[in-house]
Design an enzyme around this catalytic site. Structure first.
Site, PDB file in Angstrom:
ATOM      1  N   ASP A 208       0.859  -1.191   0.000  1.00 23.71           N
ATOM      2  CA  ASP A 208       0.000   0.000   0.000  1.00 23.71           C
ATOM      3  C   ASP A 208       0.895   1.242   0.000  1.00 23.71           C
ATOM      4  O   ASP A 208       1.305   1.734   1.055  1.00 23.71           O
ATOM      5  CB  ASP A 208      -0.933  -0.005   1.215  1.00 23.71           C
ATOM      6  N   HIS A 213       0.547   8.064   3.692  1.00 21.60           N
ATOM      7  CA  HIS A 213       1.219   7.420   4.816  1.00 21.60           C
ATOM      8  C   HIS A 213       2.729   7.687   4.853  1.00 21.60           C
ATOM      9  O   HIS A 213       3.431   7.187   5.721  1.00 21.60           O
ATOM     10  CB  HIS A 213       0.971   5.911   4.778  1.00 21.60           C
ATOM     11  N   ILE A 228      -0.188   9.579   8.262  1.00 22.57           N
ATOM     12  CA  ILE A 228      -0.920   8.751   9.232  1.00 22.57           C
ATOM     13  C   ILE A 228      -0.596   7.268   8.984  1.00 22.57           C
ATOM     14  O   ILE A 228      -0.130   6.904   7.906  1.00 22.57           O
ATOM     15  CB  ILE A 228      -2.445   8.989   9.161  1.00 22.57           C
ATOM     16  N   GLY A 231      -4.645   2.095   8.154  1.00 20.70           N
ATOM     17  CA  GLY A 231      -5.624   1.445   9.027  1.00 20.70           C
ATOM     18  C   GLY A 231      -5.341  -0.052   9.147  1.00 20.70           C
ATOM     19  O   GLY A 231      -5.446  -0.635  10.232  1.00 20.70           O
TER      20      GLY A 231
HETATM   21  C1  LIG Z   1     -13.122   3.642  -3.508  1.00 22.53           C
HETATM   22  C2  LIG Z   1     -12.096   2.915  -4.117  1.00 22.53           C
HETATM   23  C3  LIG Z   1     -11.337   2.009  -3.263  1.00 22.53           C
HETATM   24  C4  LIG Z   1     -12.108   0.874  -2.807  1.00 22.53           C
HETATM   25  C5  LIG Z   1     -11.478  -0.089  -1.926  1.00 22.53           C
HETATM   26  C6  LIG Z   1     -10.106   0.209  -1.597  1.00 22.53           C
HETATM   27  C7  LIG Z   1      -9.485  -0.804  -0.739  1.00 22.53           C
HETATM   28  C8  LIG Z   1      -8.033  -0.595  -0.667  1.00 22.53           C
HETATM   29  C9  LIG Z   1      -7.447  -1.061   0.540  1.00 22.53           C
HETATM   30  C10 LIG Z   1      -7.526  -0.209   1.726  1.00 22.53           C
HETATM   31  C11 LIG Z   1      -7.798   1.266   1.679  1.00 22.53           C
HETATM   32  C12 LIG Z   1      -6.669   2.082   1.175  1.00 22.53           C
HETATM   33  C13 LIG Z   1      -6.615   3.454   1.713  1.00 22.53           C
HETATM   34  C14 LIG Z   1      -6.231   3.408   3.110  1.00 22.53           C
HETATM   35  C15 LIG Z   1      -6.390   4.483   3.837  1.00 22.53           C
HETATM   36  C16 LIG Z   1      -6.130   4.421   5.248  1.00 22.53           C
HETATM   37  O1  LIG Z   1      -5.588   3.512   5.803  1.00 22.53           O
HETATM   38  S1  LIG Z   1      -6.699   5.757   6.123  1.00 22.53           S
HETATM   39  C17 LIG Z   1      -6.270   5.360   7.794  1.00 22.53           C
HETATM   40  C18 LIG Z   1      -7.248   4.499   8.492  1.00 22.53           C
HETATM   41  N1  LIG Z   1      -8.523   5.105   8.624  1.00 22.53           N
HETATM   42  C19 LIG Z   1      -8.732   6.138   9.448  1.00 22.53           C
HETATM   43  O2  LIG Z   1      -7.838   6.646  10.081  1.00 22.53           O
HETATM   44  C20 LIG Z   1     -10.153   6.645   9.601  1.00 22.53           C
HETATM   45  C21 LIG Z   1     -10.502   6.796  11.049  1.00 22.53           C
HETATM   46  N2  LIG Z   1     -11.867   7.197  11.217  1.00 22.53           N
HETATM   47  C22 LIG Z   1     -12.262   8.479  11.179  1.00 22.53           C
HETATM   48  O3  LIG Z   1     -11.450   9.382  11.018  1.00 22.53           O
HETATM   49  C23 LIG Z   1     -13.738   8.763  11.324  1.00 22.53           C
HETATM   50  O4  LIG Z   1     -14.371   7.651  11.889  1.00 22.53           O
HETATM   51  C24 LIG Z   1     -14.422   9.065   9.961  1.00 22.53           C
HETATM   52  C25 LIG Z   1     -14.259   7.908   8.975  1.00 22.53           C
HETATM   53  C26 LIG Z   1     -13.828  10.356   9.359  1.00 22.53           C
HETATM   54  C27 LIG Z   1     -15.918   9.273  10.206  1.00 22.53           C
HETATM   55  O5  LIG Z   1     -16.085  10.186  11.248  1.00 22.53           O
HETATM   56  P1  LIG Z   1     -17.234  11.278  11.195  1.00 22.53           P
HETATM   57  O6  LIG Z   1     -17.107  12.111   9.972  1.00 22.53           O
HETATM   58  O7  LIG Z   1     -17.247  11.972  12.506  1.00 22.53           O
HETATM   59  O8  LIG Z   1     -18.502  10.370  10.994  1.00 22.53           O
HETATM   60  P2  LIG Z   1     -19.835  10.364  11.816  1.00 22.53           P
HETATM   61  O9  LIG Z   1     -20.466  11.704  11.690  1.00 22.53           O
HETATM   62  O10 LIG Z   1     -19.605   9.822  13.173  1.00 22.53           O
HETATM   63  O11 LIG Z   1     -20.708   9.277  11.022  1.00 22.53           O
HETATM   64  C28 LIG Z   1     -21.303   9.569   9.769  1.00 22.53           C
HETATM   65  C29 LIG Z   1     -21.878   8.268   9.227  1.00 22.53           C
HETATM   66  O12 LIG Z   1     -20.798   7.414   8.811  1.00 22.53           O
HETATM   67  C30 LIG Z   1     -20.802   6.199   9.576  1.00 22.53           C
HETATM   68  N3  LIG Z   1     -19.407   5.941   9.960  1.00 22.53           N
HETATM   69  C31 LIG Z   1     -18.673   6.659  10.799  1.00 22.53           C
HETATM   70  N4  LIG Z   1     -17.439   6.153  10.887  1.00 22.53           N
HETATM   71  C32 LIG Z   1     -17.402   5.079  10.087  1.00 22.53           C
HETATM   72  C33 LIG Z   1     -16.384   4.128   9.784  1.00 22.53           C
HETATM   73  N5  LIG Z   1     -15.162   4.180  10.324  1.00 22.53           N
HETATM   74  N6  LIG Z   1     -16.694   3.137   8.924  1.00 22.53           N
HETATM   75  C34 LIG Z   1     -17.929   3.038   8.389  1.00 22.53           C
HETATM   76  N7  LIG Z   1     -18.935   3.923   8.653  1.00 22.53           N
HETATM   77  C35 LIG Z   1     -18.668   4.922   9.480  1.00 22.53           C
HETATM   78  C36 LIG Z   1     -21.641   6.471  10.816  1.00 22.53           C
HETATM   79  O13 LIG Z   1     -22.232   5.288  11.276  1.00 22.53           O
HETATM   80  C37 LIG Z   1     -22.648   7.484  10.303  1.00 22.53           C
HETATM   81  O14 LIG Z   1     -23.685   6.807   9.629  1.00 22.53           O
HETATM   82  P3  LIG Z   1     -25.169   6.906  10.209  1.00 22.53           P
HETATM   83  O15 LIG Z   1     -25.083   6.390  11.600  1.00 22.53           O
HETATM   84  O16 LIG Z   1     -25.999   6.054   9.310  1.00 22.53           O
HETATM   85  O17 LIG Z   1     -25.507   8.357  10.144  1.00 22.53           O
END
Ligand SMILES: CCCCCCCCCCCCC/C=C/C(=O)SCCNC(=O)CCNC(=O)[C@H](O)C(C)(C)COP(=O)(O)OP(=O)(O)OC[C@H]1O[C@@H](n2cnc3c(N)ncnc32)[C@H](O)[C@@H]1OP(=O)(O)O
Length: 309
Positions: A208, A213, A228, A231
């Site tokens: 990745d 990162h 960062i 994940g």
């Molecule tokens: C698209 C093409 C690619 C497809 C597939 C790719 C796969 C590739 C492999 C992996 C991915 C590669 C990229 C990697 C990137 C990383 O590693 S990034 C580092 C790891 N991730 C993080 O650090 C994220 C940590 N989380 C956060 O910062 C927060 O949780 C958030 C995601 C920003 C959300 O917070 P916030 O905006 O405050 O959301 P809320 O207001 O609380 O919620 C809104 C709705 O979203 C739902 N929700 C919240 N968090 C998540 C979550 N983590 N996963 C899924 N859903 C989430 C939440 O339930 C709310 O929905 P409702 O309840 O229906 O309103």
């Protein structure tokens, strides 16, 4: 929000077939991955961990951590996906959740075919939640080895629903991969481990290479003060710890893994993982010690329990 030149078309999107991908790995990849998620970082001769990077009878006997399966998808998906009928900005993508099912122990080397499909898309207003499912098969076998479902949180890509009804599509059982409730009781086991300041630089060698990162400028553009941690690296730390503390170091005991990324981790921070045993389910929560913040929570279903717990 979605712009006018990126009109959402659910028919086009749901009819789209994602291409199959291939992934070949060997014992060296298995060992580099294990080091990337902190195996042997505290103790280079820890017998619970050395087996992931070295075996006295030869590298083909190294054991494979179940979270290695997450790498099978990264090569094909990490640059993002072109999805007809749906537009998003890949630089604002955050990994939201990972759900994994392991059907057979992962071999120390293999050539795999990945069958990739869209598992979900939800309009959350400020963001879109996209889910991609990957079933991996050893080449020539009809039996799947493992399944990964990746949930990405696409900041700024919400608000695309065409009608007054908010768009929501999910094609898997609703009880899979839900956010867990953390018990109010004392955890059964607690484990603490520091990540290295260079952790993301080591972890990225497993495939990745997203500059979020590693590149301070890219991290700033994405809204972070510095690069960062991946994940999936944090998830790897947590699951390796659970295998050590609950499964007596047996990586084949793990059947299902679910994890939700709650907030970002910075390389160099200390991870505290709390574990609660509920039958054959381990509920876990990982916190960053320096900020006293929960960063990851989820569950692991195991095949059996060691008698000492
Ligand atoms: C698209 C093409 C690619 C497809 C597939 C790719 C796969 C590739 C492999 C992996 C991915 C590669 C990229 C990697 C990137 C990383 O590693 S990034 C580092 C790891 N991730 C993080 O650090 C994220 C940590 N989380 C956060 O910062 C927060 O949780 C958030 C995601 C920003 C959300 O917070 P916030 O905006 O405050 O959301 P809320 O207001 O609380 O919620 C809104 C709705 O979203 C739902 N929700 C919240 N968090 C998540 C979550 N983590 N996963 C899924 N859903 C989430 C939440 O339930 C709310 O929905 P409702 O309840 O229906 O309103």
């Amino acid at each position: 929000m979605a712009t006018s030149d990126s009109v959402f078309n659910s028919d086009l999107l749901l009819a789209h077939k994602l291409p199959e991908t291939q992934y070949t790995y060997n014992e060296r990849d298995v060992a580099i991955y294990a080091l990337g998620i902190g195996a042997c970082a505290q103790d280079a001769v820890d017998s619970d961990e050395l087996k992931y990077v070295y075996h006295e009878n030869g590298q083909e006997f190294v054991q494979v951590l179940p979270t290695f399966s997450t790498l099978l998808i990264v090569g094909s998906l990490v640059k993002g996906l072109d999805l007809p009928g749906f537009k998003y900005d890949p630089s604002l993508l955050l990994h939201g959740q990972q759900y994994i099912e392991i059907y057979k122990p992962l071999p120390s080397k293999a050539s795999l075919i990945n069958k990739v499909s869209l598992a979900g898309l939800q309009d959350k207003g400020k963001a879109a939640i996209l889910e991609i499912e990957t079933k991996s098969y050893v080449q020539g076998s009809a039996e799947p080895l493992c399944m990964n479902r990746t949930t990405v949180f696409l900041r700024g890509a919400g608000g695309f629903s065409n009608s007054s009804k908010t768009f929501s599509y999910k094609n898997y059982p609703s009880n899979q991969g839900l956010a867990v409730k953390i018990p109010k009781t004392q955890p059964t086991v607690v484990s603490e481990e520091r990540t290295q300041p260079s952790q993301a630089l080591l972890y990225r060698l497993s495939g990745d290479y997203n500059p979020l990162h590693s590149d301070p400028k890219v991290a700033k553009l994405a809204g972070f003060p510095r690069p960062i941690l991946h994940g999936l690296c944090t998830l790897g730390f947590a699951i390796r710890t659970i295998i050590k503390c609950v499964c007596k170091g047996d990586p084949t005991a793990v059947k299902t893994i679910s994890g939700r990324f709650l907030t970002t981790v910075f390389p160099g921070e200390t991870l505290i993982t709390e574990m609660w045993l509920e039958g054959l389910r381990v509920i876990y929560q990982t916190k960053v010690k320096e900020r006293n913040k929960a960063v990851l929570s989820g569950y692991v279903d195991i095949r059996g329990l060691s008698s000492s717990l």
